[in-house]
Motif scaffolding. Structure first.
Motif, PDB file in Angstrom:
ATOM      1  N   GLN A  59      -2.819   8.795 -20.838  1.00  0.00           N
ATOM      2  CA  GLN A  59      -2.281   9.914 -20.090  1.00  0.00           C
ATOM      3  C   GLN A  59      -2.053   9.618 -18.596  1.00  0.00           C
ATOM      4  O   GLN A  59      -1.796  10.275 -17.815  1.00  0.00           O
ATOM      5  CB  GLN A  59      -3.165  11.084 -20.204  1.00  0.00           C
ATOM      6  N   ARG A  60      -2.474   8.233 -18.288  1.00  0.00           N
ATOM      7  CA  ARG A  60      -2.685   7.946 -16.870  1.00  0.00           C
ATOM      8  C   ARG A  60      -1.069   7.645 -16.601  1.00  0.00           C
ATOM      9  O   ARG A  60      -0.330   6.956 -16.953  1.00  0.00           O
ATOM     10  CB  ARG A  60      -3.517   6.551 -16.698  1.00  0.00           C
ATOM     11  N   GLU A  61      -1.041   8.295 -15.258  1.00  0.00           N
ATOM     12  CA  GLU A  61       0.299   7.830 -14.375  1.00  0.00           C
ATOM     13  C   GLU A  61       0.106   6.907 -13.490  1.00  0.00           C
ATOM     14  O   GLU A  61      -0.825   7.297 -12.478  1.00  0.00           O
ATOM     15  CB  GLU A  61       1.230   9.238 -14.048  1.00  0.00           C
ATOM     16  N   VAL A  62       0.745   5.791 -13.338  1.00  0.00           N
ATOM     17  CA  VAL A  62       0.501   4.783 -12.338  1.00  0.00           C
ATOM     18  C   VAL A  62       1.491   5.220 -10.920  1.00  0.00           C
ATOM     19  O   VAL A  62       2.777   5.290 -11.325  1.00  0.00           O
ATOM     20  CB  VAL A  62       0.588   3.473 -12.663  1.00  0.00           C
ATOM     21  N   VAL A  63       1.141   5.264  -9.753  1.00  0.00           N
ATOM     22  CA  VAL A  63       2.005   5.467  -8.809  1.00  0.00           C
ATOM     23  C   VAL A  63       1.600   4.337  -7.678  1.00  0.00           C
ATOM     24  O   VAL A  63       0.693   4.281  -7.131  1.00  0.00           O
ATOM     25  CB  VAL A  63       1.404   6.835  -7.922  1.00  0.00           C
ATOM     26  N   HIS A  64       2.672   3.487  -7.343  1.00  0.00           N
ATOM     27  CA  HIS A  64       2.695   2.634  -6.291  1.00  0.00           C
ATOM     28  C   HIS A  64       2.792   3.163  -4.924  1.00  0.00           C
ATOM     29  O   HIS A  64       3.836   3.583  -4.832  1.00  0.00           O
ATOM     30  CB  HIS A  64       3.604   1.381  -6.756  1.00  0.00           C
ATOM     31  N   VAL A  65       2.034   3.049  -4.140  1.00  0.00           N
ATOM     32  CA  VAL A  65       2.277   3.716  -2.670  1.00  0.00           C
ATOM     33  C   VAL A  65       2.453   2.613  -1.752  1.00  0.00           C
ATOM     34  O   VAL A  65       1.600   1.673  -1.741  1.00  0.00           O
ATOM     35  CB  VAL A  65       0.937   4.446  -2.114  1.00  0.00           C
ATOM     36  N   ASP A  66       3.777   2.609  -0.895  1.00  0.00           N
ATOM     37  CA  ASP A  66       4.167   1.697  -0.244  1.00  0.00           C
ATOM     38  C   ASP A  66       3.772   1.962   1.387  1.00  0.00           C
ATOM     39  O   ASP A  66       4.458   3.050   1.947  1.00  0.00           O
ATOM     40  CB  ASP A  66       5.793   1.135  -0.201  1.00  0.00           C
ATOM     41  N   ILE A  67       2.828   1.382   2.023  1.00  0.00           N
ATOM     42  CA  ILE A  67       2.630   1.978   3.495  1.00  0.00           C
ATOM     43  C   ILE A  67       3.671   1.689   4.286  1.00  0.00           C
ATOM     44  O   ILE A  67       3.662   2.470   5.406  1.00  0.00           O
ATOM     45  CB  ILE A  67       1.183   1.286   3.962  1.00  0.00           C
ATOM     46  N   ALA A  68       4.801   0.760   4.054  1.00  0.00           N
ATOM     47  CA  ALA A  68       5.801   0.737   5.117  1.00  0.00           C
ATOM     48  C   ALA A  68       6.919   1.393   4.635  1.00  0.00           C
ATOM     49  O   ALA A  68       7.678   1.813   5.778  1.00  0.00           O
ATOM     50  CB  ALA A  68       5.919  -0.924   4.765  1.00  0.00           C
ATOM     51  N   TYR A  69       7.405   1.591   3.385  1.00  0.00           N
ATOM     52  CA  TYR A  69       8.504   2.181   3.193  1.00  0.00           C
ATOM     53  C   TYR A  69       8.734   3.505   2.495  1.00  0.00           C
ATOM     54  O   TYR A  69       9.677   4.258   2.278  1.00  0.00           O
ATOM     55  CB  TYR A  69       9.533   1.179   2.393  1.00  0.00           C
ATOM     56  N   ASP A  70       7.424   4.125   2.073  1.00  0.00           N
ATOM     57  CA  ASP A  70       7.479   5.186   1.554  1.00  0.00           C
ATOM     58  C   ASP A  70       7.668   6.447   2.643  1.00  0.00           C
ATOM     59  O   ASP A  70       7.275   6.272   3.732  1.00  0.00           O
ATOM     60  CB  ASP A  70       5.975   5.987   0.648  1.00  0.00           C
ATOM     61  N   LEU A 123       6.305  -5.432   8.575  1.00  0.00           N
ATOM     62  CA  LEU A 123       6.356  -5.668   7.188  1.00  0.00           C
ATOM     63  C   LEU A 123       7.821  -5.314   6.888  1.00  0.00           C
ATOM     64  O   LEU A 123       8.269  -4.286   6.879  1.00  0.00           O
ATOM     65  CB  LEU A 123       5.439  -4.482   6.380  1.00  0.00           C
ATOM     66  N   GLU A 124       8.327  -6.240   6.112  1.00  0.00           N
ATOM     67  CA  GLU A 124       9.649  -6.277   5.704  1.00  0.00           C
ATOM     68  C   GLU A 124       9.775  -5.686   4.220  1.00  0.00           C
ATOM     69  O   GLU A 124       8.761  -5.801   3.433  1.00  0.00           O
ATOM     70  CB  GLU A 124      10.350  -7.553   5.817  1.00  0.00           C
ATOM     71  N   LYS A 125      11.027  -5.482   3.775  1.00  0.00           N
ATOM     72  CA  LYS A 125      11.014  -5.210   2.160  1.00  0.00           C
ATOM     73  C   LYS A 125      10.578  -6.347   1.423  1.00  0.00           C
ATOM     74  O   LYS A 125      10.728  -7.366   1.934  1.00  0.00           O
ATOM     75  CB  LYS A 125      12.630  -5.033   1.930  1.00  0.00           C
ATOM     76  N   GLY A 126       9.891  -5.735   0.340  1.00  0.00           N
ATOM     77  CA  GLY A 126       9.276  -6.815  -0.655  1.00  0.00           C
ATOM     78  C   GLY A 126       7.955  -7.450  -0.183  1.00  0.00           C
ATOM     79  O   GLY A 126       7.692  -8.545  -0.746  1.00  0.00           O
ATOM     80  N   TRP A 127       7.186  -6.808   1.034  1.00  0.00           N
ATOM     81  CA  TRP A 127       6.350  -7.523   1.767  1.00  0.00           C
ATOM     82  C   TRP A 127       4.827  -7.656   0.462  1.00  0.00           C
ATOM     83  O   TRP A 127       4.298  -8.525   1.035  1.00  0.00           O
ATOM     84  CB  TRP A 127       5.844  -6.589   2.754  1.00  0.00           C
TER      85      TRP A 127
END
Length: 290
Positions: free
Chosen positions: A133-144, A170-174
């Motif tokens: 039931q876990r939902e994984v959320v990736h948080v991007d400190i630069a681009y969110d 920090l660039e895209k894909g950092w």
């Protein structure tokens, strides 16, 4: 109960993050405390766990009535706070949020820090039932995206460069290219057993948690030149100093508010009847119940 696992990467090592996180929390709490609202530190003391070893226990009261949406403020008292209890056995931590006025509402967070880019699939050792039931959320400190009223150019990781470490912008894909890089894995369980409000409260709470994680981690990186090089002893001294300043800030505002409300011109008169711990060593810290 709504469960999500947030994964927040930082261009730091796990050891650097330990200092940066503690610095960010102390400074951020002081900045956000005003007009009687903010974070009041009740306890900050050593604790010990039979499995995780020695750590630090903190208990805080988070005063935030005016920052809640109107549909929540309509059902809570004017004097309202959330209790935070945290057991820090770095690199593993447990944090709980409760509200005495709403006993069927709680937030439980388990966090583990690792030197990778968020690639561990189950670093918190969740059982299969939770993984399902876990939902994984990736948080991007630069681009969110961040709310416009919270944005500060000097805290923008896409523009900031550290003078001490030369890290950033920090660039895209950092997250795939940065060295060092570490990840904070946070399993967050929000529970609200209130009929008709459960789904709405749990969803609102997770959105608030994600926004706080994004802003706090952006600040931890943007403030790196302020804390980089500090020892754990340095940061404990800084915490104590900032906690005292923050508590005084909250108390002064509350005292002023209380004095104003009790003055004769604000009194409703004698006929108005409306004017009437899992501690650090005693629960999770010592019994190993988590």
């Amino acid at each position: 109960m709504l469960m999500k696992e947030y994964r927040i990467c930082m261009p730091l090592t796990v050891e650097e993050y330990r200092i940066g996180q503690l610095y960010m929390i102390a400074k951020h709490s002081h900045e956000q405390s005003e007009n009687g609202e903010g974070v009041e530190v009740v306890k900050n003391e050593p604790c010990e766990h039979e499995e995780y070893g020695k750590g630090q226990f903190t208990e805080k009261r988070i005063h935030l009535s005016s920052r809640l949406p109107s549909w929540i403020r309509s059902v809570i008292p004017n004097v309202f706070y959330v209790t935070e209890k945290a057991w820090n056995y770095y690199p593993f931590t447990i944090t709980e949020y409760t509200c005495s006025f709403i006993p069927r509402f709680s937030i439980h967070i388990e966090t583990r820090y690792q030197d990778n880019s968020g690639t561990s699939e189950n670093c918190l050792n969740l059982p299969d039932t939770d993984l399902a039931q876990r939902e994984v959320v990736h948080v991007d400190i630069a681009y969110d995206p961040i709310p416009a009223h919270k944005y500060k150019e000097n805290e923008d990781p896409t523009k900031f460069q550290s003078e001490k470490t030369q890290r950033g912008p920090l660039e895209k894909g950092w997250r795939e290219t940065s060295s060092p890089v570490m990840c904070s894995y946070k399993n967050v369980r929000v529970k609200c057993d209130i009929w008709l409000l459960q789904s709405k409260v749990e969803s609102f709470t997770h959105k608030a948690v994600q926004d706080i994680l994004l802003l706090g981690h952006r600040q931890a990186f943007a403030w790196i030149d302020e804390w980089h090089g500090m020892t754990i002893e340095d940061i404990r001294e800084y915490e104590s100093e900032m906690h005292e300043k923050t508590n005084q800030k909250v108390r002064n505002a509350n005292n002023s508010s209380s004095s104003a409300s009790s003055s004769p011109e604000n009194s409703s008169g004698p006929l108005d009847s409306s004017n009437k711990r899992k501690g650090s060593k005693g629960s999770i810290g010592s019994k190993g119940s988590k």
